[in-house]
Write a protein that holds these residues in place. Structure first.
Motif, PDB file in Angstrom:
ATOM      1  N   GLN A   1       3.136  -8.617   3.112  1.00 37.83           N
ATOM      2  CA  GLN A   1       3.083  -9.749   2.183  1.00 37.83           C
ATOM      3  C   GLN A   1       4.472 -10.087   1.652  1.00 37.83           C
TER       4      GLN A   1
ATOM      5  N   GLU B   1      -3.155  -1.627  13.010  1.00 36.42           N
ATOM      6  CA  GLU B   1      -4.415  -1.130  12.475  1.00 36.42           C
ATOM      7  C   GLU B   1      -4.807   0.174  13.178  1.00 36.42           C
TER       8      GLU B   1
ATOM      9  N   GLY C   1       0.334  -1.679   6.206  1.00 34.90           N
ATOM     10  CA  GLY C   1      -0.526  -2.232   7.252  1.00 34.90           C
ATOM     11  C   GLY C   1      -0.282  -3.718   7.458  1.00 34.90           C
ATOM     12  N   ARG C   2      -1.051  -4.287   8.367  1.00 43.21           N
ATOM     13  CA  ARG C   2      -0.892  -5.693   8.751  1.00 43.21           C
ATOM     14  C   ARG C   2      -1.082  -6.641   7.566  1.00 43.21           C
ATOM     15  N   ASP C   3      -1.996  -6.327   6.681  1.00 44.21           N
ATOM     16  CA  ASP C   3      -2.254  -7.168   5.505  1.00 44.21           C
ATOM     17  C   ASP C   3      -1.805  -6.496   4.213  1.00 44.21           C
ATOM     18  N   GLY C   4      -0.905  -5.521   4.304  1.00 47.23           N
ATOM     19  CA  GLY C   4      -0.486  -4.743   3.144  1.00 47.23           C
ATOM     20  C   GLY C   4       0.624  -5.387   2.341  1.00 47.23           C
ATOM     21  N   PHE C   5       1.081  -4.632   1.364  1.00 50.24           N
ATOM     22  CA  PHE C   5       2.106  -5.121   0.445  1.00 50.24           C
ATOM     23  C   PHE C   5       3.419  -5.420   1.157  1.00 50.24           C
TER      24      PHE C   5
ATOM     25  N   CYS D   1       5.112  -4.097  10.648  1.00 49.61           N
ATOM     26  CA  CYS D   1       4.092  -3.314   9.946  1.00 49.61           C
ATOM     27  C   CYS D   1       3.461  -2.326  10.922  1.00 49.61           C
TER      28      CYS D   1
ATOM     29  N   SER E   1      -2.980   1.284   5.129  1.00 50.13           N
ATOM     30  CA  SER E   1      -3.311  -0.131   5.326  1.00 50.13           C
ATOM     31  C   SER E   1      -2.828  -0.993   4.168  1.00 50.13           C
ATOM     32  N   VAL E   2      -3.026  -0.504   2.962  1.00 48.65           N
ATOM     33  CA  VAL E   2      -2.643  -1.285   1.782  1.00 48.65           C
ATOM     34  C   VAL E   2      -1.131  -1.355   1.614  1.00 48.65           C
ATOM     35  N   SER E   3      -0.432  -0.293   1.973  1.00 50.83           N
ATOM     36  CA  SER E   3       1.016  -0.295   1.758  1.00 50.83           C
ATOM     37  C   SER E   3       1.793  -0.892   2.923  1.00 50.83           C
TER      38      SER E   3
ATOM     39  N   CYS F   1      -2.876   3.101  11.710  1.00 51.97           N
ATOM     40  CA  CYS F   1      -3.417   3.474  10.396  1.00 51.97           C
ATOM     41  C   CYS F   1      -4.700   4.282  10.552  1.00 51.97           C
TER      42      CYS F   1
END
Length: 142
Positions: free
Chosen positions: A17, A101, A10-14, A98, A6-8, A104
């Motif tokens: 971004q 969710e 995912g939808r709101d990951g790096f 990405c 998720s962090v790498s 993931c």
């Protein structure tokens, strides 16, 4: 596993971004270009509306002459090119690439299950080894 995905990616990951920042940069540059074009067009509009010399120059370009003027056209010279204002192509919002969710979460659950199975099998083999070594140390043959 779920958190890492998720962090790498995912939808709101790096990764998402980074894509959004690049898209924001492109849109900002395009907005600046459009603002410059708008300023130039406003200046030309105001000159055509209020400046008599500019109005006269455009009228001459269209073939009009004042009462005591004569129109003289010279051939053989390259034509003067006027400024062409181009609004360009629209910068469209791009879809962010990405992992969903759901993907993931499923990956996290699968990794957890595999880890549990691996540790369970490893733990069972460890218990068997301890039992064998314990039975040998006490002299049991059964």
């Amino acid at each position: 596993m779920y958190v890492a995905l998720s962090v790498s990616v995912g939808r709101d990951g790096f990764a998402a971004q980074k894509q959004l920042n690049a898209q924001k940069q492109r849109m900002s540059l395009r907005a600046e270009e459009l603002e410059r074009t708008n300023d130039e067009l406003n200046a030309e509009y105001n000159a055509l509306k209020y400046d008599p010399e500019t109005i006269a120059a455009y009228a001459r370009k269209l073939g009009y002459v004042a009462e005591n003027e004569k129109l003289l056209k010279i051939t053989g010279l390259p034509a003067r090119t006027d400024t062409v204002y181009d609004a360009g192509a629209a910068v469209m919002r791009e879809e962010i690439r990405c992992l969903s969710e759901r993907t993931c979460k499923i990956s996290g659950i699968a990794a957890g299950c595999l880890s549990y199975l691996f540790l369970s099998v490893r733990g069972l083999s460890g218990k068997r080894k301890r039992r064998r070594s314990a039975t040998r140390s006490y002299g049991y043959s059964g």
